[in-house]
Each structure stands twice: as structure tokens, then as C-alpha cells.
Design an enzyme around this catalytic site. Structure first.
Site, short mmCIF file in Angstrom:
data_model
loop_
_atom_site.label_atom_id
_atom_site.label_comp_id
_atom_site.label_asym_id
_atom_site.label_seq_id
_atom_site.Cartn_x
_atom_site.Cartn_y
_atom_site.Cartn_z
N HIS B 7 0.83 -1.20 0.00
CA HIS B 7 0.00 0.00 0.00
C HIS B 7 0.87 1.26 0.00
CE1 HIS B 7 0.49 -0.78 4.43
NE2 HIS B 7 0.60 0.54 4.49
N GLU B 43 -6.81 4.90 10.78
CA GLU B 43 -6.41 4.48 9.44
C GLU B 43 -7.59 3.94 8.65
OE1 GLU B 43 -2.08 2.59 10.85
OE2 GLU B 43 -3.69 1.25 10.16
N GLN B 54 -3.76 3.77 1.65
CA GLN B 54 -4.08 3.86 3.07
C GLN B 54 -4.15 5.34 3.43
OE1 GLN B 54 -0.99 2.92 6.04
NE2 GLN B 54 -2.48 1.59 7.05
N HIS B 78 4.20 7.24 3.57
CA HIS B 78 5.14 6.13 3.44
C HIS B 78 4.67 5.15 2.39
CE1 HIS B 78 2.34 4.35 6.52
NE2 HIS B 78 2.61 3.21 5.87
N GLU B 128 7.62 0.92 5.07
CA GLU B 128 7.05 -0.09 5.97
C GLU B 128 7.21 -1.43 5.30
OE1 GLU B 128 2.86 0.52 6.78
OE2 GLU B 128 2.65 -1.43 7.75
#
Lengths: 134, 134
Positions: B7, B43, B54, B78, B128
Site C-alpha cells: 500500500h 487508518e 491507506q 510512506h 514499511e
């Protein structure tokens, strides 16, 4: 309307160094590389699952991207959404009052058509729309 | 090592407003939504082809993400790479001298394991790593 994420673009200062790093640390290989003179950038694509990572580096000292990196630092530059029909998507966005950078499709790499949407109306996210050749 | 882009996360100030905008303009629907108290965020995941977008919004005024948005503005926060074996990936990265935020896997949403890599050694990109349950 959106078919998926085509690529995520990272702004980097030194293309060769970043490509070497992505290969050494993450096992990613350069798939294509091209210099886009009119935008003052050099780009590389790296396949990553069904998407791609794109590296974009300034080519030449008066590059707009160079000034961007000086101001904001390296990092994620934009996200590209793949669309089936770019012309229709741009019409839809105009109807919704979305602020566009490119009012009409222009040629991108690999025979694609692209257009950018202004980050101002999109939570600060620079969005590229890309229609790949069938 | 990397299976693909899991994502791309966008930092937004107001989750409801951004979800309404993404639905109205881009036709995207919220798939899941959760509040992660220990990180001070709320989230939402939105399916987009084989990847996800996301949205991450601050929950509470002392949220670290709130300070991030005040400093940097909204935007792409991110990128998450999907890996098969997070433990092995972290070991590999440590061997390569990569600076990690999380030395070992910790629980993420939907039964996943996650770890963050420091942007300092990755061209300013916060990465991530996520291992989805089989």
C-alpha cells in the site's frame, strides 16, 4: 475509473547511486531508463510485483526537480494511477472541479499518455494519470 | 525478497473528509477502518487494483502524525513493501547495515506483522515492511 497504482515515483539526487542501493539492499533491478530533456529529468523504472518504482533524478542544474529536492529533500515525489481512458478521466475530473496541471493528455514514456493533477486539491499528493498502450 | 507494493499511505488531517473526497472524485471505497490508539492514528484502507491506498489521520492533538502534518503538510507519508518473511528480511537489512526503526516484527492491522525502516538511509523514503497472514 482507476485500474490500479501504476508506479510510485521517488525523487533522488543521484540516479546511479540510488539504483545501486536499491539493487544491493532490496534486490531490485532497473528495467528501463530514459532521459526526458524537456522536463530536465532522468528516470528509471524498477518492477516490483504488479507495480513499479520509478526513480526520478534531476538532469542538469536548472532542473525544476533539483529545486524541489533542495527545498523538500529526497523522498516520494508522486503516485501514478493507471486509467483505461485518460481523456474521459480528465473530463470527469474537470466536471468535478478538480485542479489539473495538464488539461489534456501528453506523451509519456513507453508509448503511454499521461497527465498530472495538482496536489492542492488532493491532500498535497501529486497524482499522475497514465494510460498504457493496449 | 520483496513481493510487491502492499500500500501507499497518505497523511491527511481529516479522515472523513478525505474518504468522502476519494469516493466522490476517484470512485474509491473504504474497505477497512481502524483506530490505533498506541500510535495516535486512525487508518482507512481503500482497494486500488492489486494495491491499496491507506489514509492515516491523527487521532488526538498530541499525535506524532499531527506534528508531522503541521511541519510537512498533508501528502504521501510512506510506502509499504509486502514481504514473505519479515524476520528474514530484517536480518538481511541489518546485515546490509540498514538503519531500522523497528528491530523486530510487531503486530499491524488485519493479523499482519510490520516493521519500519528509517528514511535516513533510503533516500528520505519511509518504508514499511509488511508480512500478511497466509
Amino acid at each position: 475509473m482507476l485500474e490500479g497504482i501504476d508506479h510510485v515515483a521517488l525523487a533522488v539526487s543521484d540516479l546511479d547511486e540510488s539504483l545501486a542501493h536499491l539493487n544491493e539492499v532490496w534486490g531490485l533491478d532497473e528495467a528501463t531508463r530514459e532521459r526526458v530533456e524537456e522536463q530536465g529529468v532522468e528516470e528509471a523504472m524498477l518492477a516490483l510485483g504488479d507495480c513499479c518504482l520509478q526513480l526520478v533524478a534531476p538532469a542538469g542544474k536548472d532542473s525544476r526537480l533539483m529545486r524541489y529536492i533542495e527545498r523538500r529533500g529526497e523522498g516520494i515525489h508522486h503516485i501514478a494511477f493507471r486509467v483505461e481512458d485518460l481523456e474521459a478521466t480528465l473530463k470527469h475530473l474537470k466536471d468535478k472541479g478538480v485542479e489539473l496541471i495538464d488539461d489534456s493528455p501528453r506523451p509519456g514514456g513507453g508509448g503511454s499518455l499521461i497527465a498530472f493533477v495538482h496536489p492542492r486539491s488532493q491532500n498535497g499528493v501529486l497524482i499522475e494519470l497514465i494510460q498504457r498502450p493496449r
